[in-house]
Design a protein around this motif. Structure first.
Motif, PDB file in Angstrom:
ATOM      1  N   SER A  60       0.834  -1.204   0.000  1.00  0.00           N
ATOM      2  CA  SER A  60       0.000   0.000   0.000  1.00  0.00           C
ATOM      3  C   SER A  60       0.867   1.252   0.000  1.00  0.00           C
ATOM      4  N   ALA A  61       1.936   1.229   0.797  1.00  0.00           N
ATOM      5  CA  ALA A  61       2.850   2.380   0.851  1.00  0.00           C
ATOM      6  C   ALA A  61       3.494   2.611  -0.517  1.00  0.00           C
ATOM      7  N   ILE A  62       3.891   1.513  -1.165  1.00  0.00           N
ATOM      8  CA  ILE A  62       4.528   1.619  -2.490  1.00  0.00           C
ATOM      9  C   ILE A  62       3.553   2.248  -3.490  1.00  0.00           C
ATOM     10  N   ASN A  63       2.296   1.772  -3.467  1.00  0.00           N
ATOM     11  CA  ASN A  63       1.295   2.308  -4.400  1.00  0.00           C
ATOM     12  C   ASN A  63       1.102   3.811  -4.189  1.00  0.00           C
ATOM     13  N   ASN A  64       1.031   4.236  -2.929  1.00  0.00           N
ATOM     14  CA  ASN A  64       0.857   5.667  -2.629  1.00  0.00           C
ATOM     15  C   ASN A  64       2.054   6.468  -3.120  1.00  0.00           C
ATOM     16  N   LEU A  65       3.260   5.951  -2.845  1.00  0.00           N
ATOM     17  CA  LEU A  65       4.485   6.672  -3.241  1.00  0.00           C
ATOM     18  C   LEU A  65       4.640   6.725  -4.754  1.00  0.00           C
ATOM     19  N   ARG A  66       4.254   5.649  -5.411  1.00  0.00           N
ATOM     20  CA  ARG A  66       4.314   5.624  -6.889  1.00  0.00           C
ATOM     21  C   ARG A  66       3.412   6.713  -7.466  1.00  0.00           C
ATOM     22  N   ASN A  67       2.231   6.930  -6.823  1.00  0.00           N
ATOM     23  CA  ASN A  67       1.324   7.990  -7.283  1.00  0.00           C
ATOM     24  C   ASN A  67       1.972   9.366  -7.175  1.00  0.00           C
ATOM     25  N   GLU A  68       2.941   9.451  -6.247  1.00  0.00           N
ATOM     26  CA  GLU A  68       3.679  10.719  -6.088  1.00  0.00           C
ATOM     27  C   GLU A  68       4.906  10.757  -7.002  1.00  0.00           C
ATOM     28  N   GLY A  69       5.113   9.685  -7.766  1.00  0.00           N
ATOM     29  CA  GLY A  69       6.243   9.629  -8.687  1.00  0.00           C
ATOM     30  C   GLY A  69       7.534   9.111  -8.070  1.00  0.00           C
ATOM     31  N   ILE A  70       7.423   8.591  -6.840  1.00  0.00           N
ATOM     32  CA  ILE A  70       8.630   8.046  -6.191  1.00  0.00           C
ATOM     33  C   ILE A  70       8.817   6.600  -6.643  1.00  0.00           C
ATOM     34  N   LYS A  71      10.012   6.322  -7.159  1.00  0.00           N
ATOM     35  CA  LYS A  71      10.267   4.993  -7.733  1.00  0.00           C
ATOM     36  C   LYS A  71      10.696   4.015  -6.643  1.00  0.00           C
ATOM     37  N   VAL A  72       9.731   3.308  -6.144  1.00  0.00           N
ATOM     38  CA  VAL A  72       9.994   2.336  -5.086  1.00  0.00           C
ATOM     39  C   VAL A  72       9.339   0.997  -5.454  1.00  0.00           C
ATOM     40  N   GLY A  73      10.010  -0.068  -5.161  1.00  0.00           N
ATOM     41  CA  GLY A  73       9.484  -1.411  -5.460  1.00  0.00           C
ATOM     42  C   GLY A  73       9.712  -2.327  -4.268  1.00  0.00           C
ATOM     43  N   MET A  74       9.349  -3.585  -4.426  1.00  0.00           N
ATOM     44  CA  MET A  74       9.498  -4.512  -3.283  1.00  0.00           C
ATOM     45  C   MET A  74       9.871  -5.912  -3.739  1.00  0.00           C
ATOM     46  N   LEU A  75      10.825  -6.484  -3.074  1.00  0.00           N
ATOM     47  CA  LEU A  75      11.064  -7.921  -3.227  1.00  0.00           C
ATOM     48  C   LEU A  75      10.453  -8.603  -2.005  1.00  0.00           C
ATOM     49  N   ARG A  76       9.445  -9.417  -2.285  1.00  0.00           N
ATOM     50  CA  ARG A  76       8.772 -10.131  -1.186  1.00  0.00           C
ATOM     51  C   ARG A  76       9.193 -11.595  -1.227  1.00  0.00           C
ATOM     52  N   PRO A  77      10.045 -12.026  -0.299  1.00  0.00           N
ATOM     53  CA  PRO A  77      10.387 -13.455  -0.271  1.00  0.00           C
ATOM     54  C   PRO A  77       9.142 -14.267   0.101  1.00  0.00           C
ATOM     55  N   ILE A  78       8.873 -15.309  -0.654  1.00  0.00           N
ATOM     56  CA  ILE A  78       7.793 -16.245  -0.295  1.00  0.00           C
ATOM     57  C   ILE A  78       8.414 -17.440   0.418  1.00  0.00           C
ATOM     58  N   THR A  79       9.573 -17.878  -0.078  1.00  0.00           N
ATOM     59  CA  THR A  79      10.354 -18.857   0.692  1.00  0.00           C
ATOM     60  C   THR A  79      11.362 -18.068   1.528  1.00  0.00           C
ATOM     61  N   LEU A  80      11.316 -18.278   2.824  1.00  0.00           N
ATOM     62  CA  LEU A  80      12.284 -17.601   3.711  1.00  0.00           C
ATOM     63  C   LEU A  80      13.524 -18.473   3.858  1.00  0.00           C
ATOM     64  N   PHE A  81      13.345 -19.803   3.743  1.00  0.00           N
ATOM     65  CA  PHE A  81      14.459 -20.701   3.462  1.00  0.00           C
ATOM     66  C   PHE A  81      13.980 -21.687   2.411  1.00  0.00           C
ATOM     67  N   PRO A  82      14.613 -21.819   1.282  1.00  0.00           N
ATOM     68  CA  PRO A  82      15.770 -21.031   0.833  1.00  0.00           C
ATOM     69  C   PRO A  82      15.394 -19.567   0.585  1.00  0.00           C
ATOM     70  N   PHE A  83      16.312 -18.690   0.951  1.00  0.00           N
ATOM     71  CA  PHE A  83      16.078 -17.248   0.830  1.00  0.00           C
ATOM     72  C   PHE A  83      16.439 -16.797  -0.588  1.00  0.00           C
ATOM     73  N   PRO A  84      15.637 -15.883  -1.169  1.00  0.00           N
ATOM     74  CA  PRO A  84      15.928 -15.446  -2.555  1.00  0.00           C
ATOM     75  C   PRO A  84      17.111 -14.486  -2.624  1.00  0.00           C
ATOM     76  N   SER A  85      18.247 -14.945  -2.156  1.00  0.00           N
ATOM     77  CA  SER A  85      19.440 -14.084  -2.062  1.00  0.00           C
ATOM     78  C   SER A  85      19.910 -13.599  -3.430  1.00  0.00           C
ATOM     79  N   ARG A  86      19.893 -14.501  -4.412  1.00  0.00           N
ATOM     80  CA  ARG A  86      20.422 -14.147  -5.736  1.00  0.00           C
ATOM     81  C   ARG A  86      19.595 -13.017  -6.354  1.00  0.00           C
ATOM     82  N   LYS A  87      18.270 -13.173  -6.271  1.00  0.00           N
ATOM     83  CA  LYS A  87      17.388 -12.154  -6.860  1.00  0.00           C
ATOM     84  C   LYS A  87      17.563 -10.825  -6.133  1.00  0.00           C
ATOM     85  N   LEU A  88      17.699 -10.900  -4.825  1.00  0.00           N
ATOM     86  CA  LEU A  88      17.850  -9.692  -4.031  1.00  0.00           C
ATOM     87  C   LEU A  88      19.147  -8.975  -4.393  1.00  0.00           C
TER      88      LEU A  88
END
Lengths: 248, 350
Positions: free
Chosen positions: B264-292
């Motif tokens: 929700s915060a990202i969506n609000n900030l994007r409306n203000e033109g702030i370029k913010v995104g999110m990496l949401r790990p779904i597996t916490l182990f194994p952790f998505p280290s490479r993608k991050l």
């Protein structure tokens, strides 16, 4: 016709292995009885054992049936999970006194109270064997152990727990008995009791509990002969043999 | 089954049943009691069993027993209960027995509180029990995802013969959302005759021994090496969601409920033109280290938001490895970071 009896290695005894048990220990005798019973009932392919933490932790090396290792005291819960998911199998737990009467008190009382269709073999030798002779809940008054070097004092450590009598206060469990392996005459009775405990399960009856008064000459500081005598002279008077419940 | 409005705990329970879980062993603890309640009502009717254990200690050992026969098994608990289960979880991992464990996290340490928390990240991903073992840890962020993850968890547990933990929190357990729960048919899993207890006849008299005891040090080391190989193989199960990451100058990282708030915060900030995104790990182990690591190299700053005092942030720092600045924002005790607070943090970074 004359009956010929051949004394041979039970089929359920793993081939070519000798136990690590000390001379005069009751585990080997009890293991053998279990193997003979598995043979006589023809249940080798359908039996699942749980191995305890204690001297019998390696019992799966000797008894040739499916086995799962149990954490210290947790065998009754482990066996509950096995039996509930495979009610067609014969599941037994095998626990020592530290395992069953100390760390696993909650599990043993509740497995009995739920009336799980299981068989428990409880080896009571009044001491912790594998860890080197510490005081157990079953250690007798005045008996020396490495953690009660002056003998068990009931003012400090309470009185030795009688598990059969304790469990027999519950309404649910079906068969509760105490036997010994200190003399051939007792061993014959022990085999009958353990066999009934397995037979009960085959017949789909409730929970069966067999306490076996066993010997630990190493940690008692005795010779095997002295240990067998001590079981008879000192343990049996405190832990009377007999049937405490039999599906009445 | 059509989409229905369900509570998180009940959705997890029904999803498990639809995945073929007919056995449940558990002990009451808030905030997950609806799961054992649901199971106790449903399982006896479908030929399964619900057993109310005398403690979490017993419950997890019943799970170990049920899993040892190759049966789909689940238990659920909440933080202090999972602590009690940790001994059993270590044995289950050491004996390589499949099991699904759900932790509907509440605040700690100790008795803590009953409100939602993510403070068991370390316990789940680094191991609460003894020894070098790992769990597959999955963290859903919507109830539909919780349904899918629950069903997938049984397959993963059987495939790797390893305990799988679903890390939810009190919000996930207690909120209601529309979900669709389909009957789940397992993919390729090893037949139980190949390893499980109770199949000695099918194996022609060859028995199975499930154990973690190896008294010979060389044997125990080999057992550990084998387990580590399996944990590395689990790397292919890495799952994550990259949300608006392509042009992000600031990257958020959050899991579970916190990721919903961050979105929700990202969506609000994007409306203000702030370029913010999110990496949401779904597996916490194994952790998505490479993608991050890949995403971090294209950003200035990674902000980790958690409902704890900073746990996943350590895995993020290890993955980012200096490619971007990493900072942390969180609340503990059952307080969730608000959308506004996250927006303010991002603005402060800019």
């Amino acid at each position: 016709m004359k009956e010929i009896k051949i004394y041979e290695r039970p089929k359920a005894w793993a081939k070519g292995v000798h136990t690590h048990y000390c001379p005069g220990c009751g585990h080997g005798i009890t293991h053998r009885l279990i193997c003979e019973i598995i043979d006589e009932l023809g249940i080798q392919n359908d039996t699942i054992g749980t191995a305890p933490v204690g001297c019998a932790a390696l019992m799966y090396d000797y008894i040739d049936v499916d086995f799962c290792e149990a954490a210290h005291g947790r065998a009754p819960a482990l066996a509950t999970g096995i039996k509930r998911t495979r009610p067609d199998k014969i599941v037994f737990t095998y626990q020592g006194d530290g395992d069953l009467a100390s760390i696993g008190t909650a599990e043993i009382i509740h497995v009995a109270n739920r009336g799980e269709k299981l068989t428990t073999i409880f080896i009571n030798n009044a001491i912790y064997g594998m860890t080197g002779g510490q005081m157990a809940p079953t250690t007798l008054i005045g008996q020396k152990a490495t953690t009660c070097p002056f003998g068990r004092d009931p003012q400090l450590a309470g009185y030795p727990m009688r598990m059969c009598e304790l469990l027999a206060t519950l309404e649910t469990p079906g068969f509760i008995t105490r036997v010994s392996v200190a003399r051939p005459k007792y061993i014959i009775e022990a085999k009958k009791a353990i066999k009934q405990a397995f037979q009960n399960q085959i017949e789909g009856k409730g929970y069966s509990f067999v306490e076996v008064l066993s010997n630990c000459p190493t940690n008692w500081g005795m010779t095997p002969v002295q240990a067998f005598e001590w079981t008879e002279s000192t343990m049996i008077p405190h832990y009377p043999l007999g049937v405490f419940k039999n599906f009445e | 089954m059509a989409r229905v409005l369900m509570k998180g705990t009940e959705a997890i329970a029904e999803a498990a049943i639809q995945a073929g879980c007919n056995y449940f062993f558990g002990y009451p603890i808030t905030p997950q009691n609806e799961i054992p309640e649901y199971m106790s009502a449903k399982l006896p009717k479908i030929g399964g069993a619900y057993v109310q254990a005398e403690s979490e200690v017993a419950a997890i050992n019943m799970v170990m027993g049920g899993g040892s026969t190759g049966t789909k098994i689940m238990t659920t608990s909440s933080s202090p209960g999972i602590s009690l289960m940790s001994e059993g979880i270590s044995y289950i991992a050491g004996c390589e027995i499949p099991a699904v464990i759900v932790n509907v996290m509440r605040g700690g340490p100790g008795l803590g509180g009953i409100l939602p928390s993510q403070a068991d990240y370390f316990q789940a991903t680094k191991g609460g029990g003894n020894g070098d073992y790992r769990l597959l840890v999955l963290a859903p962020s919507t109830l539909q995802e919780a349904v899918e993850i629950t069903q997938m968890a049984f397959d993963l547990a059987l495939k790797y013969r390893n305990p799988v933990m679903i890390l939810a929190d009190g919000f996930m357990g207690q909120m209601m959302e529309a979900v669709e729960i389909r009957e789940h048919v397992s993919g390729e899993i090893p037949p139980r005759e190949s390893w499980a207890l109770g199949c000695m006849g099918e194996r022609g008299g060859k028995r199975s021994i499930l154990k973690s005891l190896y008294l010979n040090p060389e044997d125990l080391e080999q057992h550990n090496i084998k387990l580590q190989k399996k944990y590395r193989e689990m790397e292919k199960e890495v799952r994550f969601e990259a949300y608006l990451c392509e042009d992000a100058e600031i990257l958020l990282s959050a899991f579970g409920t916190t990721a919903r708030i961050a979105r929700s915060a990202i969506n609000n900030l994007r409306n203000e033109g702030i370029k913010v995104g999110m990496l949401r790990p779904i597996t916490l182990f194994p952790f998505p280290s490479r993608k991050l690591a890949e995403l971090a190299s294209g950003t200035k700053h990674v902000l980790v938001v958690e409902m704890n005092m900073g746990q996943m942030v350590e895995d993020v720092e290890a993955a980012v490895c200096g490619k971007a600045k990493v900072s942390f924002f969180g609340h503990a005790g059952g307080i969730a970071p608000s959308v506004r607070e996250i927006e303010d943090r991002i603005r402060a970074i800019l």
